[in-house]
Structures are given as C-alpha cells and as structure tokens.
Scaffold this motif. Sequence first.
Motif, mmCIF file in Angstrom:
data_model
loop_
_atom_site.group_PDB
_atom_site.id
_atom_site.type_symbol
_atom_site.label_atom_id
_atom_site.label_comp_id
_atom_site.label_asym_id
_atom_site.label_seq_id
_atom_site.Cartn_x
_atom_site.Cartn_y
_atom_site.Cartn_z
ATOM 1 N N UNK A 102 -19.488 -0.360 -3.813
ATOM 2 C CA UNK A 102 -19.239 -1.743 -3.693
ATOM 3 C C UNK A 102 -20.458 -2.093 -2.684
ATOM 4 N N UNK A 103 -20.586 -3.471 -3.173
ATOM 5 C CA UNK A 103 -22.003 -3.564 -1.881
ATOM 6 C C UNK A 103 -22.314 -3.812 -0.851
ATOM 7 N N UNK A 104 -20.597 -4.142 -0.170
ATOM 8 C CA UNK A 104 -20.894 -4.578 1.138
ATOM 9 C C UNK A 104 -19.771 -3.445 1.964
ATOM 10 N N UNK A 105 -19.545 -2.612 2.856
ATOM 11 C CA UNK A 105 -18.085 -2.369 3.339
ATOM 12 C C UNK A 105 -16.683 -2.604 3.988
ATOM 13 N N UNK A 106 -17.570 -4.046 4.413
ATOM 14 C CA UNK A 106 -16.757 -4.808 4.979
ATOM 15 C C UNK A 106 -15.494 -5.362 4.077
ATOM 16 N N UNK A 107 -16.624 -5.014 2.704
ATOM 17 C CA UNK A 107 -14.850 -6.546 1.141
ATOM 18 C C UNK A 107 -13.771 -6.019 1.650
ATOM 19 N N UNK A 108 -13.595 -4.687 1.780
ATOM 20 C CA UNK A 108 -11.734 -4.034 1.437
ATOM 21 C C UNK A 108 -11.747 -5.059 2.433
ATOM 22 N N UNK A 109 -12.048 -5.135 3.536
ATOM 23 C CA UNK A 109 -11.138 -5.770 4.773
ATOM 24 C C UNK A 109 -10.419 -3.953 5.357
ATOM 25 N N UNK A 110 -9.507 -4.863 6.282
ATOM 26 C CA UNK A 110 -8.955 -3.765 6.769
ATOM 27 C C UNK A 110 -8.030 -2.642 6.837
ATOM 28 N N UNK A 111 -7.499 -2.397 5.559
ATOM 29 C CA UNK A 111 -7.585 -1.216 5.062
ATOM 30 C C UNK A 111 -5.775 -0.339 5.271
ATOM 31 N N UNK A 112 -5.335 -1.118 6.134
ATOM 32 C CA UNK A 112 -4.165 -1.287 7.170
ATOM 33 C C UNK A 112 -2.568 -0.688 5.770
ATOM 34 N N UNK A 113 -3.462 -1.016 4.671
ATOM 35 C CA UNK A 113 -2.409 -0.606 3.522
ATOM 36 C C UNK A 113 -2.760 0.495 2.397
ATOM 37 N N UNK A 114 -2.393 0.940 1.757
ATOM 38 C CA UNK A 114 -2.844 1.339 0.723
ATOM 39 C C UNK A 114 -4.103 0.396 -0.399
ATOM 40 N N UNK A 115 -4.846 1.017 -0.966
ATOM 41 C CA UNK A 115 -5.302 -0.295 -2.305
ATOM 42 C C UNK A 115 -4.234 -0.340 -2.941
ATOM 43 N N UNK A 116 -4.650 -1.545 -3.803
ATOM 44 C CA UNK A 116 -3.647 -1.585 -5.102
ATOM 45 C C UNK A 116 -4.659 -0.774 -6.093
ATOM 46 N N UNK A 117 -3.651 0.082 -6.697
ATOM 47 C CA UNK A 117 -4.684 1.076 -7.930
ATOM 48 C C UNK A 117 -4.077 1.265 -9.249
ATOM 49 N N UNK A 118 -4.470 0.820 -10.786
ATOM 50 C CA UNK A 118 -4.136 -0.157 -11.993
ATOM 51 C C UNK A 118 -5.035 1.475 -12.745
ATOM 52 N N UNK A 119 -4.437 1.242 -13.876
ATOM 53 C CA UNK A 119 -2.990 1.213 -14.170
ATOM 54 C C UNK A 119 -1.876 2.005 -13.028
ATOM 55 N N UNK A 120 -0.689 1.326 -12.751
ATOM 56 C CA UNK A 120 0.311 2.029 -11.616
ATOM 57 C C UNK A 120 0.478 3.129 -11.627
ATOM 58 N N UNK A 121 0.539 3.600 -13.353
ATOM 59 C CA UNK A 121 0.959 5.360 -13.848
ATOM 60 C C UNK A 121 0.371 5.918 -12.738
ATOM 61 N N UNK A 122 -1.116 5.281 -12.639
ATOM 62 C CA UNK A 122 -2.634 6.644 -12.696
ATOM 63 C C UNK A 122 -1.656 7.825 -11.545
ATOM 64 N N UNK A 123 -1.847 6.994 -10.209
ATOM 65 C CA UNK A 123 -1.660 8.293 -9.510
ATOM 66 C C UNK A 123 0.238 7.987 -9.152
ATOM 67 N N UNK A 124 1.201 9.034 -9.964
ATOM 68 C CA UNK A 124 2.360 8.520 -9.201
ATOM 69 C C UNK A 124 2.196 9.850 -7.783
ATOM 70 N N UNK A 125 1.712 10.170 -7.291
ATOM 71 C CA UNK A 125 2.016 10.851 -6.174
ATOM 72 C C UNK A 125 1.411 10.384 -5.498
ATOM 73 N N UNK A 126 0.280 9.286 -5.752
ATOM 74 C CA UNK A 126 -0.822 8.822 -4.373
ATOM 75 C C UNK A 126 -1.977 9.463 -5.192
ATOM 76 N N UNK A 127 -3.004 8.437 -4.139
ATOM 77 C CA UNK A 127 -4.423 8.480 -4.204
ATOM 78 C C UNK A 127 -5.218 8.538 -3.228
ATOM 79 N N UNK A 128 -6.000 9.040 -2.938
ATOM 80 C CA UNK A 128 -7.191 8.944 -1.590
ATOM 81 C C UNK A 128 -8.480 7.873 -2.205
ATOM 82 N N UNK A 129 -8.744 6.498 -1.900
ATOM 83 C CA UNK A 129 -9.681 5.924 -2.250
ATOM 84 C C UNK A 129 -10.947 5.476 -1.206
ATOM 85 N N UNK A 130 -11.982 5.661 -2.142
ATOM 86 C CA UNK A 130 -13.273 5.648 -1.494
ATOM 87 C C UNK A 130 -13.491 4.715 -1.374
#
Length: 296
Positions: free
Chosen positions: A180-208
């Motif tokens: 990203x160009x600015x670390x504030x752009x993702x917002x507060x990250x109170x919830x997991x970021x949405x990841x697509x395709x939906x079946x890419x990580x059936x057990x969840x994923x850590x997002x950087x």
Amino acid sequence: MPLGPSEPPIPKREFSFAKGHGAHNDFIVLNDPGGWIRLTSADVVRLCRRRTGIGADGLLRAVRCTNHPEATAMADEAEWFMDYYNADGSQGAMCGNGIRVLARHLADTGQIPTGATAIATRAGVRTVHIPAGPDQDRDITVDMGHPRLSGDSGITVSAGGHQWPAVHVDMGNPHAVAFVDDLTRPGALLFPPAVTPLDAYPDGVTVEFVVTRTHRHLELRVHERGVGETRACGTGACAAVAAARQHDQNSGEETTYTVDVPGGRLRVTVGDDGSMTLGGAAVIVAQGTVWLESGR
C-alpha cells in the motif's frame, strides 16, 4: 430413575507461567514439560483476555516432545515442542515471535542452554539462537525456513473501503501480503480484511499491509488470523520480505531487511539459498502461577 455413575472430577493443579513479548507481540508461556495440562480452547480464550485474564495475543505451551502426541516423531531432533494457540483458542502451526519468547523463557529457567537449540512446532523443527548473558535486549534469532510463494494468484484484500492485490506466502501458516502507499488506508482493522476469492483461505489468513520505506526497509501493519491487529508478527515480517523480494526479483544473495512494526523493529536475513532468519528482542515481563485441569 437413578442416574448412572458420574465421571470422577478432573483434578486441577497449579502450573507456572511466564508473560513475554517480541516487539509487543505478547504471549503467555505455560511450563508443562510432562504434558499434564488439559488445555481447552475456552481456557486459551479465558487466559488471553485483556481485561479478565492474563492478556496476550497467544498462548504457548512448552511440552517435551516425548510427552505430546503431535511431537513424538520429532523427538530425535528436538527436546521441546511449542504447542501454540491463537487468542481465539484456535491452534497455530508457527509463530516467529512466539518461538523466540518461548526460547527466552526456557533459557532463563535453565531448561535449555544458550546457543543454538532446536524446538519443534506444528510447521516442523526450527533452530533458535539464544545469546549468552543476562541482557534481554540482545536479539534472539530463529531459522524460519523457506517461504513458499504463489505466482499470479488473483488474491485481493479489502479494508477501509480500499482494495489491493495480494501475494500469497506460506511461512508454515498462510499470509496474504498487500503493498500500500499509506498504512492508514486500511483503517482501524477491527475486523478481518475481506479476501477474495472467498475460497482462497478456508481456515482464515493473516494479512499484511506493507509500505516500502527505502531499499531493504519495510514497514507493516498486520491483522493476524485468530487474533486481530497485533503490534508485530514474526511470520508476517518474513512473508512481507518474501513478497518484496519477489516483486524486486531479488535472489541468490544474502541480504538483511529491516521491518518496522507498530511494536518495534524486527530483522529478517535471507540466505543465498532463500532461507530466512528472524531476529529481534524477546523479553519476559512477568511470572506467576495459574490453576488448570490436569491429567493425561
């Protein structure tokens, strides 16, 4: 109608614990060499709660490999197994900051020597290097193995009303790395970021979310699977470096990257064979006892 015989109550015992952190990524370490603790996901959640428990991003149980069914096959390579849990009670395979905190605790309590020590994890055996001496500010390093990256995976992550393409990196646990160009752009990250395709990580994923500051200098925020936004992530730092090297087409030379996280600074050294070593401070801040169910 009379009830049948009830099960005998499960005994509770007092077990020692330590609280430590690596770059403010904090953990409860339960000392259980004999594998006696009957640990449930509810126990983990209760202990990791910030206000009513001890408070931590995760829990690490130190068990001798010979006394844990998941680790007996690794007993010829390592004495100790890191039984790792996220704060939501789910099991984890590998944690770069956690294994360094575990090693600090085992060394401080005389259960392992300083120098190089092998510790088993669900992602395999990792070698931790512990400097001699009482200064906890000295870096503890861990060999993190080789990252596994996807090519053009088509993965995207969304947060704060924005969307970015992401690189899949496997560090023993799954990561989706977005530049990203600015670390504030993702917002507060109170919830997991949405990841697509939906079946890419059936057990969840850590997002950087990663910003390149200068050559071999990255800064990131991370939303950890099973935890939330944390102030550092060791496997996440390695995943970010792996994605940056793929983007820059760097390979075949030993290099060290500086990775700044909200809780401090980590260092990732990439060998000429692509293997990674994670380094940084690992500090024990408290010790105590806790009552838990026991009996194998």
